[in-house]
Design a protein around this motif. Sequence first.
Motif, PDB file in Angstrom:
ATOM      1  N   ILE A  88      28.230  49.849  18.903  1.00 30.28           N
ATOM      2  CA  ILE A  88      29.599  50.011  19.261  1.00 30.28           C
ATOM      3  C   ILE A  88      29.367  51.117  20.161  1.00 30.28           C
ATOM      4  O   ILE A  88      28.436  52.304  19.615  1.00 30.28           O
ATOM      5  CB  ILE A  88      30.383  50.814  17.730  1.00 30.28           C
ATOM      6  N   THR A  89      30.461  51.473  21.164  1.00 27.35           N
ATOM      7  CA  THR A  89      30.036  52.609  22.394  1.00 27.35           C
ATOM      8  C   THR A  89      31.339  53.088  22.465  1.00 27.35           C
ATOM      9  O   THR A  89      32.229  52.650  22.773  1.00 27.35           O
ATOM     10  CB  THR A  89      29.422  52.213  23.858  1.00 27.35           C
ATOM     11  N   TRP A  90      31.995  54.767  22.472  1.00 27.07           N
ATOM     12  CA  TRP A  90      32.650  54.712  22.300  1.00 27.07           C
ATOM     13  C   TRP A  90      33.199  56.452  23.442  1.00 27.07           C
ATOM     14  O   TRP A  90      31.886  57.388  23.366  1.00 27.07           O
ATOM     15  CB  TRP A  90      33.256  55.130  20.618  1.00 27.07           C
ATOM     16  N   LEU A  91      34.023  55.892  23.822  1.00 26.71           N
ATOM     17  CA  LEU A  91      34.387  56.893  25.668  1.00 26.71           C
ATOM     18  C   LEU A  91      35.592  57.127  25.260  1.00 26.71           C
ATOM     19  O   LEU A  91      36.409  56.223  24.975  1.00 26.71           O
ATOM     20  CB  LEU A  91      34.237  56.300  26.723  1.00 26.71           C
ATOM     21  N   THR A  92      36.087  58.625  25.558  1.00 28.16           N
ATOM     22  CA  THR A  92      36.656  58.974  25.821  1.00 28.16           C
ATOM     23  C   THR A  92      37.716  59.499  27.090  1.00 28.16           C
ATOM     24  O   THR A  92      36.977  60.589  27.203  1.00 28.16           O
ATOM     25  CB  THR A  92      37.638  59.939  24.340  1.00 28.16           C
ATOM     26  N   ILE A  93      38.761  59.446  27.728  1.00 28.63           N
ATOM     27  CA  ILE A  93      39.218  60.016  28.598  1.00 28.63           C
ATOM     28  C   ILE A  93      39.940  61.077  28.369  1.00 28.63           C
ATOM     29  O   ILE A  93      40.998  59.897  28.070  1.00 28.63           O
ATOM     30  CB  ILE A  93      39.750  58.825  29.943  1.00 28.63           C
ATOM     31  N   SER A  94      39.944  62.184  28.705  1.00 33.53           N
ATOM     32  CA  SER A  94      41.146  63.485  28.290  1.00 33.53           C
ATOM     33  C   SER A  94      42.503  63.852  29.107  1.00 33.53           C
ATOM     34  O   SER A  94      42.194  62.403  30.772  1.00 33.53           O
ATOM     35  CB  SER A  94      40.335  64.587  28.236  1.00 33.53           C
ATOM     36  N   PRO A  95      43.633  64.169  29.280  1.00 36.94           N
ATOM     37  CA  PRO A  95      44.638  63.992  29.815  1.00 36.94           C
ATOM     38  C   PRO A  95      44.300  64.483  31.059  1.00 36.94           C
ATOM     39  O   PRO A  95      44.653  64.338  32.325  1.00 36.94           O
ATOM     40  CB  PRO A  95      45.867  64.897  29.368  1.00 36.94           C
ATOM     41  N   SER A  96      42.973  65.130  31.118  1.00 36.38           N
ATOM     42  CA  SER A  96      42.749  65.753  32.424  1.00 36.38           C
ATOM     43  C   SER A  96      41.897  65.210  33.070  1.00 36.38           C
ATOM     44  O   SER A  96      41.603  65.697  34.764  1.00 36.38           O
ATOM     45  CB  SER A  96      41.859  67.612  32.068  1.00 36.38           C
ATOM     46  N   GLY A  97      41.111  64.115  33.032  1.00 38.58           N
ATOM     47  CA  GLY A  97      40.234  63.436  33.870  1.00 38.58           C
ATOM     48  C   GLY A  97      38.689  63.771  33.398  1.00 38.58           C
ATOM     49  O   GLY A  97      38.003  62.829  33.180  1.00 38.58           O
ATOM     50  N   ASN A  98      38.219  64.304  32.197  1.00 35.80           N
ATOM     51  CA  ASN A  98      37.190  64.868  31.241  1.00 35.80           C
ATOM     52  C   ASN A  98      37.246  63.233  30.870  1.00 35.80           C
ATOM     53  O   ASN A  98      37.806  62.963  29.919  1.00 35.80           O
ATOM     54  CB  ASN A  98      37.471  65.934  31.331  1.00 35.80           C
ATOM     55  N   VAL A  99      35.675  63.404  30.613  1.00 35.85           N
ATOM     56  CA  VAL A  99      35.506  61.973  29.874  1.00 35.85           C
ATOM     57  C   VAL A  99      34.076  62.374  28.762  1.00 35.85           C
ATOM     58  O   VAL A  99      33.422  63.376  28.933  1.00 35.85           O
ATOM     59  CB  VAL A  99      34.444  60.854  31.088  1.00 35.85           C
ATOM     60  N   SER A 100      34.185  61.979  27.742  1.00 34.57           N
ATOM     61  CA  SER A 100      33.021  62.048  27.028  1.00 34.57           C
ATOM     62  C   SER A 100      32.652  60.797  26.093  1.00 34.57           C
ATOM     63  O   SER A 100      33.870  59.717  26.283  1.00 34.57           O
ATOM     64  CB  SER A 100      33.813  62.985  25.330  1.00 34.57           C
ATOM     65  N   ARG A 115      36.687  49.987  37.702  1.00 35.61           N
ATOM     66  CA  ARG A 115      38.579  50.911  38.305  1.00 35.61           C
ATOM     67  C   ARG A 115      39.320  49.954  36.874  1.00 35.61           C
ATOM     68  O   ARG A 115      40.198  51.000  37.300  1.00 35.61           O
ATOM     69  CB  ARG A 115      38.243  50.488  39.165  1.00 35.61           C
ATOM     70  N   ARG A 116      38.886  49.293  36.734  1.00 39.17           N
ATOM     71  CA  ARG A 116      40.501  48.501  35.982  1.00 39.17           C
ATOM     72  C   ARG A 116      40.963  49.184  34.165  1.00 39.17           C
ATOM     73  O   ARG A 116      42.204  48.796  34.265  1.00 39.17           O
ATOM     74  CB  ARG A 116      40.516  46.570  35.554  1.00 39.17           C
ATOM     75  N   TYR A 117      39.470  49.211  34.225  1.00 39.45           N
ATOM     76  CA  TYR A 117      39.638  49.769  32.498  1.00 39.45           C
ATOM     77  C   TYR A 117      39.887  51.019  32.265  1.00 39.45           C
ATOM     78  O   TYR A 117      40.142  51.206  30.819  1.00 39.45           O
ATOM     79  CB  TYR A 117      39.230  48.786  31.333  1.00 39.45           C
ATOM     80  N   PHE A 118      38.841  51.475  33.332  1.00 40.71           N
ATOM     81  CA  PHE A 118      38.356  53.185  33.179  1.00 40.71           C
ATOM     82  C   PHE A 118      39.513  54.651  33.806  1.00 40.71           C
ATOM     83  O   PHE A 118      39.071  54.304  35.419  1.00 40.71           O
ATOM     84  CB  PHE A 118      37.226  53.477  33.341  1.00 40.71           C
ATOM     85  N   HIS A 119      40.073  55.093  33.218  1.00 39.95           N
ATOM     86  CA  HIS A 119      41.141  55.487  33.839  1.00 39.95           C
ATOM     87  C   HIS A 119      41.650  56.459  33.268  1.00 39.95           C
ATOM     88  O   HIS A 119      41.541  55.835  31.758  1.00 39.95           O
ATOM     89  CB  HIS A 119      41.754  54.899  35.205  1.00 39.95           C
ATOM     90  N   ARG A 120      42.116  57.472  33.060  1.00 41.24           N
ATOM     91  CA  ARG A 120      43.199  58.513  32.683  1.00 41.24           C
ATOM     92  C   ARG A 120      44.460  58.063  32.375  1.00 41.24           C
ATOM     93  O   ARG A 120      45.356  57.396  32.662  1.00 41.24           O
ATOM     94  CB  ARG A 120      43.013  60.165  32.869  1.00 41.24           C
ATOM     95  N   ALA A 121      44.496  57.778  31.727  1.00 36.55           N
ATOM     96  CA  ALA A 121      46.503  57.693  30.733  1.00 36.55           C
ATOM     97  C   ALA A 121      47.986  57.786  31.636  1.00 36.55           C
ATOM     98  O   ALA A 121      47.569  58.850  32.533  1.00 36.55           O
ATOM     99  CB  ALA A 121      47.022  58.633  29.280  1.00 36.55           C
ATOM    100  N   TYR A 122      48.270  56.967  32.358  1.00 36.39           N
ATOM    101  CA  TYR A 122      49.399  57.139  32.504  1.00 36.39           C
ATOM    102  C   TYR A 122      50.369  58.424  32.433  1.00 36.39           C
ATOM    103  O   TYR A 122      50.342  58.470  31.124  1.00 36.39           O
ATOM    104  CB  TYR A 122      50.163  55.527  32.779  1.00 36.39           C
ATOM    105  N   PRO A 123      51.184  58.399  32.878  1.00 33.02           N
ATOM    106  CA  PRO A 123      52.275  60.051  32.448  1.00 33.02           C
ATOM    107  C   PRO A 123      52.734  59.558  31.384  1.00 33.02           C
ATOM    108  O   PRO A 123      53.201  60.455  30.635  1.00 33.02           O
ATOM    109  CB  PRO A 123      53.296  60.435  33.650  1.00 33.02           C
TER     110      PRO A 123
END
Length: 288
Positions: free
Chosen positions: A249-261, A199-207
């Motif tokens: 290496i494991t690479w995850l991307t959190i998009s502005p919509s909250g979708n994760v890939s 919860r600390r590190y995984f979230h979408r970007a701040y506005p």
Amino acid sequence: MRKLTSFVCGTGAGLAAFYLQRLRDPQTAVQNSWTHSDKPVDPWALWDSNWDCRDPKALVRPLRNSQPEEENRYNADLEKSKAKKPRHIILVRHGEYLDAGDSDETHHLTERGRKQAEFTGKRLCELGIKWDKVVASTMVRAQETSDIILKEIDYDKEKVVNCGFIREGAPIPPQPPVGHWKPEASFLRDGSRIEAAFRRYFHRAYPDQEKESYTLIVGHGNVIRYFVCRALQFPAEGWLRININHASITWLTISPSGNVSIKYLGDSGFMPAPLLTNRIPRDAKNVV
């Protein structure tokens, strides 16, 4: 003739705008996607768009009435609460270490583990990433791996966040169950801590984030596998079904919509074959 041409062009533009809007509509998008929309979707497969509790609609005070002023306020607040850019979280497992002694202080990287970390650092350097934050587990093997990587990516060691929340542990009882026994208290203790780290590190970007951000986390196999399951909203109990190599290496991307890939999962193809390991040696005779 000119009127007819204008009519046709105007009608065509109107139809194009109509269908474009229809395609943007979520319900229509589902109908036109690869999803078998005529079949019911299992509840566990549905995506929770507010998984990080940062969906703008969850942050903004709901409409109190249908007056134009209230609607304008609501829409303006929604816009202010939206993330604009994606966050990239790159997770690296520590290098191979020797499981000798009774405490973490004796669990140092093997020579092969140090070489693994060096290759990983060079790989991250080749990717040309400008790091916004580097986080490292406080366990010795992760600290040593981090130090080696930092020399390759030219990141100031003083800026590294040393985090005890991402220390190795047992996140949740796995399914299918494993053969060896572990007390339930271990999962209760470690699981709460590892979930707090997620919860600390995984979230979408701040506005107010105006550019894509890159966070490097140097940690442990169990923690990374749990993070992957949680981020992709797969059953967390399946974490032990995933295998990742040392220093991978494991690479995850959190998009502005909250979708994760996920871009990489346990990538270690940049290392020579003799350096590919995933198990912990417990006998110095087996260490390279």
